[in-house]
Design a protein around this motif. Structure first.
Motif, PDB file in Angstrom:
ATOM      1  N   HIS A 174       0.822  -1.212   0.000  1.00 45.27           N
ATOM      2  CA  HIS A 174       0.000   0.000   0.000  1.00 45.27           C
ATOM      3  C   HIS A 174       0.857   1.264   0.000  1.00 45.27           C
ATOM      4  N   ARG A 175       2.169   1.131   0.238  1.00 45.76           N
ATOM      5  CA  ARG A 175       3.057   2.294   0.342  1.00 45.76           C
ATOM      6  C   ARG A 175       3.794   2.509  -0.975  1.00 45.76           C
ATOM      7  N   THR A 176       4.214   3.750  -1.193  1.00 47.27           N
ATOM      8  CA  THR A 176       5.097   4.027  -2.319  1.00 47.27           C
ATOM      9  C   THR A 176       6.544   3.818  -1.883  1.00 47.27           C
ATOM     10  N   THR A 177       7.418   3.647  -2.854  1.00 47.70           N
ATOM     11  CA  THR A 177       8.842   3.544  -2.546  1.00 47.70           C
ATOM     12  C   THR A 177       9.356   4.835  -1.925  1.00 47.70           C
ATOM     13  N   ALA A 178       8.818   5.969  -2.350  1.00 43.50           N
ATOM     14  CA  ALA A 178       9.225   7.243  -1.744  1.00 43.50           C
ATOM     15  C   ALA A 178       8.917   7.258  -0.252  1.00 43.50           C
ATOM     16  N   GLU A 179       7.744   6.765   0.115  1.00 45.16           N
ATOM     17  CA  GLU A 179       7.382   6.700   1.540  1.00 45.16           C
ATOM     18  C   GLU A 179       8.304   5.746   2.296  1.00 45.16           C
ATOM     19  N   LEU A 180       8.640   4.633   1.674  1.00 45.02           N
ATOM     20  CA  LEU A 180       9.543   3.679   2.308  1.00 45.02           C
ATOM     21  C   LEU A 180      10.924   4.301   2.513  1.00 45.02           C
ATOM     22  N   LEU A 181      11.440   4.980   1.492  1.00 48.90           N
ATOM     23  CA  LEU A 181      12.758   5.596   1.605  1.00 48.90           C
ATOM     24  C   LEU A 181      12.756   6.722   2.637  1.00 48.90           C
ATOM     25  N   ALA A 212       6.549  -2.641  -1.746  1.00 48.02           N
ATOM     26  CA  ALA A 212       6.740  -4.090  -1.699  1.00 48.02           C
ATOM     27  C   ALA A 212       7.485  -4.583  -2.933  1.00 48.02           C
ATOM     28  N   GLU A 213       7.128  -4.047  -4.103  1.00 44.34           N
ATOM     29  CA  GLU A 213       7.854  -4.418  -5.323  1.00 44.34           C
ATOM     30  C   GLU A 213       9.320  -3.990  -5.220  1.00 44.34           C
ATOM     31  N   PHE A 214       9.559  -2.818  -4.659  1.00 45.01           N
ATOM     32  CA  PHE A 214      10.926  -2.335  -4.490  1.00 45.01           C
ATOM     33  C   PHE A 214      11.720  -3.277  -3.568  1.00 45.01           C
ATOM     34  N   LEU A 215      11.114  -3.719  -2.483  1.00 45.37           N
ATOM     35  CA  LEU A 215      11.796  -4.645  -1.584  1.00 45.37           C
ATOM     36  C   LEU A 215      12.028  -5.997  -2.259  1.00 45.37           C
ATOM     37  N   ALA A 216      11.099  -6.422  -3.091  1.00 45.92           N
ATOM     38  CA  ALA A 216      11.302  -7.663  -3.848  1.00 45.92           C
ATOM     39  C   ALA A 216      12.498  -7.537  -4.776  1.00 45.92           C
TER      40      ALA A 216
END
Length: 502
Positions: A174-181, A212-216
């Motif tokens: 549900h999160r964007t990669t920007a939010e994760l970073l 999630a895709e970024f972490l994959a």
């Protein structure tokens, strides 16, 4: 712990060859990596296969075309640079059919990332073992100074080592990669040099790319990958090294390869599938593999009468699939050369348009031959995620200006010719899209999907995802007709710190 795993095992209790060729008749739509992989596996097993490709030659996003330069030289242009990473086990197993030693591949020699704001870094000489590679990265990289590391949220950052194909998507899709970073808390330099350039490589911006895709992808390319970041490239243009040999091999196994054949409708019937071809006769087969990109797949199903009734889940999922950002590739033939210290391939970060630079005259025989004779260079500029409101020519002009800022000597070269294209056919991986993404097996009996946008539980991405889903599509046909599956190897499916899934 990190050795390649058997993701799909062979079956000695089942015949390798299909028991009944008629029951295993297959039409494969799409002649890129995914379609050729599916067609080749099936043809090897004795299935009756026809491969349909809309373009004049095989290749998809590894496709090529001829061009005549102003000096009269006939050259081959590729769709764009692709790195053949060493954990692409399935793709490499397929490529070994045309070259058992993979002698047509060579080490590109490094993976530097450059920026006008910071000193360049090269991450390809790290240890290959996960955890050791992270320790070496933190120790060696100026992007990870002690005062910067103190600001990192370790609990969030450990998500990279806790990758689980179920739990990670439940917690982070549900999160964007920007939010994760943002949550990671890395320095601006570390974020730009390591993570933003990585997200762009998948034709998505961090503002749209699923966390999630970024972490994959982190798991597949770095934290769970025993091969390191080393990558190889073909020693010559793709038509000569890959697609012409594959065409000969497919035909040797009895497959029919038809190029310039655009499938425009698919219809399910009692005996299987009918595939309408623009300007040609309808093909029929018991099984159908659709191995085209998202826009082409969406258009094909939308043109097919009654398709939402035949496959309601698939029709809805494909209609809703996001596309990636537009991207542009420009190949420049120049008089003169850039500094010999530059690597053959360079990632670029924190430019508005430019994402990578490839010096084809330093890796590809045909380009090298022209460069020697002309006293020049062949330089490719690539933007993986362009603004939507700019024209192709505007984007190419901006990439050239940005390269001059990075490599000032480029301004002194005379550009003799440019081959540039703006595309919108890359897959998108928006937050929340994972649950809707179709897999290889669909709710339409006899129809399978393959491609780099298709869901798979086997860790993979880009060309490897295309090859993996191509084999999985072939395997589902083989399963139905009673033949043994094609084995698949992969990296470990879960991160080193992932908790056991009950």
């Amino acid at each position: 712990m990190f050795a390649p795993r058997t993701a799909v095992a062979s079956r000695s209790d089942l015949p390798r060859q299909v028991p009944d060729e008629a029951a295993a008749s297959v039409v494969v739509v799409g002649g890129g990596v995914a379609g050729v992989t599916a067609a080749l596996v099936l043809a090897e097993r004795g299935a009756k296969v026809e491969l349909l490709e809309a373009a004049d030659a095989l290749g998809g996003r590894l496709g090529t075309w001829p061009r005549t330069l102003p000096d009269g030289t006939r050259v081959t242009v590729e769709h764009g640079y692709h790195g053949f990473f060493r954990q692409y086990y399935t793709l490499r197993d397929v490529l070994r059919r045309i070259d058992p030693d993979l002698s047509f591949l060579r080490d590109v020699g490094g993976y530097p990332v450059e920026s006008r704001e910071w000193e360049s870094e090269d991450f390809s000489d790290l240890p290959t073992t996960p955890l050791a590679n992270l320790a070496a990265l933190v120790w060696k990289s100026p992007s990870f100074r002690l005062r910067d590391l103190r600001k990192v949220d370790g609990r969030e950052a450990l998500a990279m080592l806790r990758y689980d194909p179920v739990r990670t998507f439940a917690e982070h899709d549900h999160r964007t990669t920007a939010e994760l970073l943002d949550a990671f808390g890395f320095s601006e330099r570390g974020r730009a040099m390591l993570f933003e350039v990585f997200a762009h490589s998948f034709f998505n911006t961090e503002q749209r790319y699923s966390a999630a895709e970024f972490l994959a992808m982190c798991h597949f390319y770095f934290t769970g990958n025993p091969e390191g970041l080393g990558m190889d490239v073909p020693i010559d243009q793709y038509a000569a090294t890959i697609w012409e040999p594959f065409t000969r091999l497919l035909e040797k196994h009895g497959a029919t390869v038809t190029t310039g054949a655009r499938a425009n409708v698919v219809v399910s019937g009692q005996g299987g599938w009918a595939v309408g071809v623009e300007g040609g006769p309808t093909r029929t087969a018991r099984h159908l593999v659709v191995a085209t990109d998202v826009p082409a797949t969406r258009a094909l199903f939308a043109r097919s009468p009654g398709f939402p009734t035949i496959a309601p889940r698939l029709a809805s999922a494909v209609a809703d699939m996001p596309g990636g950002e537009p991207y542009v590739v420009a190949r420049l033939w120049c008089r003169g050369d850039v500094d010999p210290a530059h690597a053959p391939f360079t990632g670029v970060t924190r430019e508005r348009i430019l994402d990578s630079v490839t010096l084809f005259h330093r890796i590809e025989a045909e380009s090298a031959a022209w460069a020697r004779s002309a006293g020049g260079s062949v330089i490719e500029l690539h933007s993986y995620a362009c603004p939507h409101d700019a024209s192709r020519d505007e984007l190419v002009a901006e990439m050239r200006r940005e390269l001059e800022g990075l490599w000032p000597e480029f301004a002194d070269l005379e550009v003799l010719d440019v081959d540039a294209h703006l595309y919108d056919n890359a897959p998108g991986f928006d937050p929340g899209s994972h649950a809707r993404r179709p897999g290889v097996v669909t709710d339409a009996r006899g129809l399978r999907l393959a491609g780099d946008w298709v869901a798979s539980d086997i860790p993979s991405a880009l060309m490897e995802r295309a090859a993996v889903t191509g084999v999985l599509a072939a395997n589902d046909v083989l399963r139905e007709v009673g033949a043994a599956p094609e084995p698949i190897r992969s990296i470990a499916p879960r991160g080193i710190l992932a908790r056991s899934t009950r």
